[in-house]
Write a protein that holds these residues in place. Structure first.
Motif: not given
Length: 423
Positions: A12-23, A124-139
């Motif tokens: 979980l740690s490496l996944g959150v840090l890696g995906i968050g840093w990349a996005l 600007a609405s892409l930020r929400n899409l990026y956030n959704i994509f981030f949490y989907l990847l995390l899930g």
């Protein structure tokens, strides 16, 4: 469970840090240019603030108007912001106008420059899409870990339920990569141990119901006949022979009970045995001298000159030797050879006789409790516990007993691994 915790934590740690840093880097390099949009308005406000108040509107009117970016100069009383909010001339305050527009305000001395309504950047609405994509990847990453874990835990739960329904042969088979493999191995060890205990209890019950039944029936029959042997005119010799037979039946039951208690006690002593450093050569010699007095068959000891020591419980080792030697005395047609040896791998004591040998089909079963060979010389003697006791004694000493037999040659060997002695 430590492995389970560590793997979950790092995944979980490496996944959150890696995906968050990349996005985040992707957003900053491709989307986030807000500072570039704000800079012209701030620069204009700074230019206007250097101009007298009466000339500011005229200067603003001289700038070519842009319908997509209208500019209006307002007095501070015309806006709802406090003086503390507008104190910074290089900071823009943005407020929503409608769903697709917003207003920007910046301080110009005692006045306020308003830009807008400004159409919002669709990106600007892409930020929400990026956030959704981030949490989907995390899930998805969590699912990759949790799904096989959930399947393995279901297997564990099903096996536990089956074992609780008296299916004693239930075992768990998991992939080597399973996170709960140590738990499954522990369950299998527990199940094997419980199965062995239950099997032993069945053997004990069978022994009590079958082995004791015969001498007990003879005793009951003898008690029924006892009055006629106690008549005044009865023959004293016949009476004594009759009483001796009853004593033999009692002794047979006592011997069986003693064997049963010994075999059962070895199970309960799994953790309570007291090992000590004993002189194996001296122990074997004493046992041979004691048993030689009860049987004329010669017992020859072959041992090295120097003493050999083992870490063991002396009384149990003596019991194992006694069982082996008495068995050899029963079957041997010649002398009995007892050999003590030590190598780099193990310490061994072997007992060899030259009897008829053990049948091949019996050799794989002879160490099972209450199993008796169909050998012509064995008949129905014994209770089938002697070799089972020897096996259990050696297991308690982290060793083993081996058998090699053919017609005219039978050799039982007690083996203590050197590694266990060092431990």
């Amino acid at each position: 469970m430590k492995r389970l915790f560590i793997s979950l934590y790092f995944l979980l740690s490496l996944g959150v840090l890696g995906i968050g840093w990349a996005l985040d880097n992707l957003w900053q390099s491709n989307v986030d240019d807000k500072g570039a949009h704000d800079a012209p308005l701030i620069a204009l406000a700074q230019v206007l603030s250097a101009v007298p108040v009466a000339q500011r509107q005229a200067m603003l009117d001289s700038i070519e108007s842009n319908p997509k970016f209208p500019l209006t100069l307002l007095d501070a009383e015309q806006v709802a912001f406090s003086s503390e909010q507008l104190i910074q001339a290089d900071k823009i305050i943005a407020t929503p106008y409608d769903l697709n527009h917003e207003l920007h305000f910046v301080a110009v001395g005692e006045q306020v420059l308003m830009a807008g309504p400004i159409e919002l950047d669709p990106r600007a609405s892409l930020r929400n899409l990026y956030n959704i994509f981030f949490y989907l990847l995390l899930g998805f990453i969590v699912l990759i870990w949790v799904w096989p874990l959930s399947k393995d835990l279901k297997i564990l739960g099903r096996a536990t339920k089956e074992f609780g329904q008296a299916k004693w042969n239930t075992r768990i088979k998991l992939a080597k990569s399973s996170q709960v493999l140590p738990l499954a191995d522990t369950f299998n060890d527990m199940a094997a141990h419980i199965s062995a205990l239950i099997e032993n209890q069945k053997h004990l019950s069978n022994a009590v119901s079958h082995e004791i039944r015969t001498p007990l029936a003879r005793l009951k029959f003898a008690l029924a006949l006892l009055p006629q042997y106690c008549q005044p005119d009865s023959d004293l010799t016949s009476r004594q022979r009759f009483l001796d037979d009853m004593q033999l039946d009692i002794k047979e039951m006592e011997n069986l009970l003693q064997e049963l208690l010994t075999y059962a006690s070895l199970e309960t002593q799994r953790e309570s045995l007291t090992f000590e450093r004993c002189d194996l050569t001296s122990l074997v010699s004493q046992t041979i001298r004691r048993l030689q007095t009860y049987n004329p068959t010669p017992i020859i000891l072959n041992a090295p000159d120097e003493a050999i020591f083992v870490s063991a419980e002396p009384s149990l080792v003596e019991r194992a030797l006694q069982n082996l030697i008495t068995n050899a005395q029963r079957f041997s047609t010649d002398d009995i050879q007892v050999k003590i040896a030590q190598s780099n791998q193990a310490i061994t004591v072997s007992v060899t006789d030259h009897g008829e040998g053990i049948l091949a089909e019996d050799q794989t079963k002879i160490f099972e409790p209450f199993y008796r060979s169909a050998s012509s010389k064995n008949g129905n003697k014994g209770h089938g516990l002697g070799l089972a006791i020897i096996k259990r004694i050696m297991e308690r000493h982290h060793g083993e007993v081996t058998l090699e037999s053919r017609p005219g040659f039978t050799c039982f060997t007690l083996v203590w691994p050197i590694r266990q002695q060092k431990d």
